[in-house]
Design a protein around this motif. Structure first.
Motif: not given
Length: 841
Positions: A95, A140, A143, A218, A442, A444, A449-451
């Motif tokens: 990502d 990520g 996404s 996660e 999003y 972090f 990581h981007l959720l």
């Protein structure tokens, strides 16, 4: 901006080496644009070198320009638990590629992952690291792939392949949660789980709070993406258990917990290593999932943190059951994330205060500050970039810094350097129109990581309900105050942060008296540390002289250190000398506590037949002769070069023999590795200090080189000069000399009389004396050649201790003492609880 419990501090330390901020009122858009482009260029340098020299290995080794494959390189201990032969760095970087507008490279990287990466490897990995790096990286990446596909820009062929891999990995992690408490085992075998001998794991009993409490983002995202509630359910169960096990009077959690009984193994509490990302995930789980329970729990914890742990501008560990008593008086670098978490919560003032304290200490002691939108931190970010390029950049990437004092590198580039460091640096300098998507949509993760926040709208079908009775009783409106406030309304005065910073600078100066200017004894050079000292290094001897410390080699092989403060070149140098003396005393005391019993070198060939037994010192690494019934037997030969500090030129003669080496010029572990590479079956290091003898000198014990020595498998022994000469003379006269390296001398049989192994030595050292201007210390050189060892954390606000030491007193009845100590501690705890209840703490 958030780091985690298991992080190596290497990059944290190197970022701020020699940190100095050039203050300015603003930074122009052109300058920010230049720095943004510089971040991208540096990312390209790191990423392309990984792909060219390391892929599909997990990590890049930037000094040797090759990939690190677990099992093929010397073990680094727990650090290697992050490696699972699943191309870790590429997955961790997915990502980041999109955020940096490298969508073509992202699409190619996804195709590589789908084609090359296997997750069914028979390998034991860290549940924590695999979750945040690999599972988080796959989610990520998924996404980003979905976002690009929905726009019609890229990834039109994508059919949730990364998500399918993520679910596969999630299933492989689930066996770790098969405990009565619901807390996960710290490690799991990707193929075999945790049950059975083939797993090579599952025997652990303890885990850190952050390890068990940094799962929910996660796992919940995986459940929301796939519609399978099992992952979120297990993560919530672990979070619920940690919450239930908090200390009810203080509302704090400890650092380490037993995964079966739920008992706290380490009852210290803070916001740094061992706990940090547990608090981060409580608040971010509320933001991502919209569940008020997570916010409620975070705010209850946060109130206790601010009541007991926060001692502005410091954040100090306390005991969970005695929160008014500090557990230590120094701070670890991993808590530097906390001001960022306070900003996310909206508690701005303590965030500014703690950040400024961390930054001021960083300028003196080199560890990481956080960042906000104040231009003050843009200048700090500029210096981060400059220092990365100046100190960490190498031809094949960026190397972690082994020692910030010397600038030496470690052959290591962690995956989070690409996943986090460049991501946050880019965001620091990027304008809104530089970003390919709105990052406000999003969350972090702790690995950056981007959720997507849209996951909060996904159904939570079939999730088991938890007993919230306790939570409901404690819930009130105060738990939701000061959440994400508008800081422009709170602090309209732009000078507001500066007003907090100024007094903290003077406070840190008083607590950390080491000046930031070039200092004695060397321009721009850090003071000499005891663990670095080498008695045969002329530069070190000159540094000692400038600090007022004299070194005397005694005939018995010991080294005597005497300091006269009035002979130092300056008051600062005298202070450094006093600190050096204290460190040397602590180092010697530690080594004495770790003393190993003596070993024997027995000459068994003609005409000695075992009658000559030489008392030898052991090594703290390599083969343990006490666990060998037979010892190691072989003929001796002199290594060339004699120091053994480089590859041997006579390897063909050393192979299958015991190599003789001279002490000095390099680490003992380096000598051992060189002779082992040549095929030697053992080694004997002979002291270069003429006249030294085991008859007069305390036994010498060889230490490692500050890194893992698991790769050294042969035995290495140390002989003083007198005993070593006996062996050398025997070799000179008889050419073929066979010896036995063993725990103690062996009876060779027949009517030969074996000498008694009288190798018991008095290991006590004379206590040093100190007066107002002189301190003296005599040491048995426990670590004289050791370049690097575990360093004590620097205290904040502590006075330099006097140069004196008390020898520990042995207690013959250790078990009784232990029981008495436990009973006394239990009674003390009980009284503390009663007092807390009385005071309504």
């Amino acid at each position: 901006m958030f780091r985690r419990a298991m992080m190596s501090p290497a990059f944290v330390l190197l970022l701020l080496l020699g940190f100095s901020v050039r203050l300015s009122q603003t930074m122009t858009r052109d300058e920010k644009h230049r720095l943004r482009n510089q971040v991208v260029e540096m990312f390209d340098h790191a990423y392309q070198n990984y792909m060219d020299h390391a892929y599909p290995a997990d990590e890049l080794m930037p000094l040797t320009c090759r990939g690190r494959v677990r099992g093929l390189e010397p073990s680094r201990g727990d650090v290697d638990d992050a490696l699972g032969k699943f191309s870790l760095t590429l997955i961790d970087t997915l990502d980041t590629l999109v955020l940096l507008n490298k969508t073509a490279e992202f699409e190619e990287a996804v195709k590589r992952v789908l084609k090359d990466v296997r997750l069914d490897n028979d390998i034991v990995v860290s549940v924590f690291e695999t979750n945040i790096r690999v599972l988080g990286g796959l989610l990520g990446g998924h996404s980003m792939a979905v976002m690009l596909k929905e726009r019609g820009e890229r990834m039109l062929w994508y059919q949730d392949e990364l998500l399918h891999m993520a679910k596969d990995l999630g299933i492989r992690l689930l066996p770790a949660f098969n405990t009565s408490s619901g807390l996960p085992y710290p490690r799991v075998n990707l193929r075999h789980g945790v049950q059975g001998p083939e797993t090579r794991t599952g025997t652990e009993t303890d885990t850190c709070t952050a390890c068990a409490g940094t799962i929910i983002l996660e796992f919940a995202a995986l459940s929301r993406f796939t519609g399978d509630p099992v992952f979120e359910a297990h993560a919530r169960r672990a979070m619920d258990f940690l919450w239930e096990k908090r200390q009810r009077n203080s509302n704090l959690v400890g650092k380490t917990i037993n995964i079966h009984s739920g008992e706290w193994v380490c009852r210290d509490s803070g916001v740094g290593a061992g706990i940090d990302s547990y608090y981060e995930y409580l608040l971010k789980a509320y933001i991502l999932l919209g569940d008020d329970q997570f916010l409620q729990r975070f705010n209850i914890h946060y109130a206790s943190i601010m009541k007991y742990i926060s001692q502005p501008p410091l954040l100090l560990d306390v005991h969970i059951h005695k929160p008014l008593l500090p557990a230590r008086t120094w701070m670890d670098s991993l808590l530097a994330f906390f001001p960022g978490l306070q900003v996310l919560k909206g508690d701005i003032r303590p965030a500014i205060e703690t950040h400024e304290m961390l930054y001021q200490v960083t300028k003196k002691h080199n560890f990481l500050p956080e960042a906000t939108r104040d231009p003050y931190y843009l200048e700090a970010g500029r210096t981060v970039l400059e220092n990365l390029n100046r100190f960490a950049r190498v031809p094949c990437g960026f190397a972690a810094m082994k020692d910030v004092r010397t600038g030496s590198h470690e052959d290591r580039m962690d995956s989070f350097f690409l996943a986090e460091t460049f991501k946050y640096l880019f965001l620091l300098f990027a304008e809104e129109d530089d970003l390919p998507f709105d990052v406000e949509d999003y969350v972090f993760t702790t690995e950056a990581h981007l959720l997507p926040l849209s996951l909060s709208m996904a159904l939570r079908s079939d999730l088991p309900t938890t007993d919230n009775s306790t939570a409901t009783e404690e819930l009130d409106d105060s738990n939701f105050e000061w959440t994400c406030p508008n800081t422009r309304l709170l602090f309209p005065d732009p000078a507001y942060p500066r007003n907090f910073r100024e007094p903290i600078r003077s406070a840190v100066d008083k607590s950390c008296p080491r000046p930031a200017l070039p200092r004695e004894p060397g321009i721009g050079r850090a003071p000499l540390r005891a663990q670095d000292f080498m008695a045969n290094n002329p530069e070190h001897l000159e540094l000692l002289r400038r600090m007022g410390v004299n070194l005397i080699h005694l005939k018995d092989g010991r080294v005597q250190l005497v300091q006269h403060a009035t002979q130092a070149v300056s008051a600062v140098a005298a202070e450094d000398g006093m600190r050096f003396m204290q460190e040397m005393m602590e180092l010697s005391s530690q080594q004495q506590k770790e003393q190993l019993p003596p070993r024997a070198v027995q000459i068994i060939s003609h005409p000695f037949f075992g009658r000559v037994v030489l008392t030898a010192g052991p090594a703290q690494f390599g083969m343990d002769l006490s666990k060998s019934n037979l010892g190691v037997r072989g003929f001796v030969t002199v290594a060339e070069p004699y120091t053994g500090c480089s590859e041997l030129s006579n390897a063909e003669f050393v192979a299958g023999r015991i190599a003789l080496l001279q002490r000095g010029q390099c680490m003992f572990a380096e000598k051992a590795r060189n002779i082992q590479k040549a095929g030697a079956i053992g080694g004997i290091v002979i002291d270069d200090n003429e006249g030294s003898s085991s008859d007069t000198a305390p036994l010498f014990q060889m230490a490692g080189d500050g890194r893992s020595t698991d790769d050294v498998t042969l035995p290495l022994l140390f002989l003083f000069h007198k005993e070593g000469n006996i062996l050398l003379e025997a070799l000179k006269e008889h050419r073929e000399v066979e010896v036995l390296l063993s725990e103690k001398a062996r009876d060779r049989g027949g009517d030969e009389t074996e000498e008694e192994d009288c190798c018991t030595e008095d290991h006590s050292s004379p206590a040093p004396s100190a007066d107002s201007d002189q301190s003296q210390f005599t040491t048995q050189e426990p670590n004289i050649e050791e370049e690097e060892s575990e360093q004590p954390e620097a205290g904040l606000g502590e006075e330099t201790p006097a140069s004196a030491v008390e020898e520990p007193v042995e207690d013959d009845d250790a078990n009784s003492q232990s029981v008495d100590s436990l009973m006394a501690d239990w009674q003390e705890d009980l009284e503390a609880f009663k007092q807390m209840e009385k005071d309504e703490l």
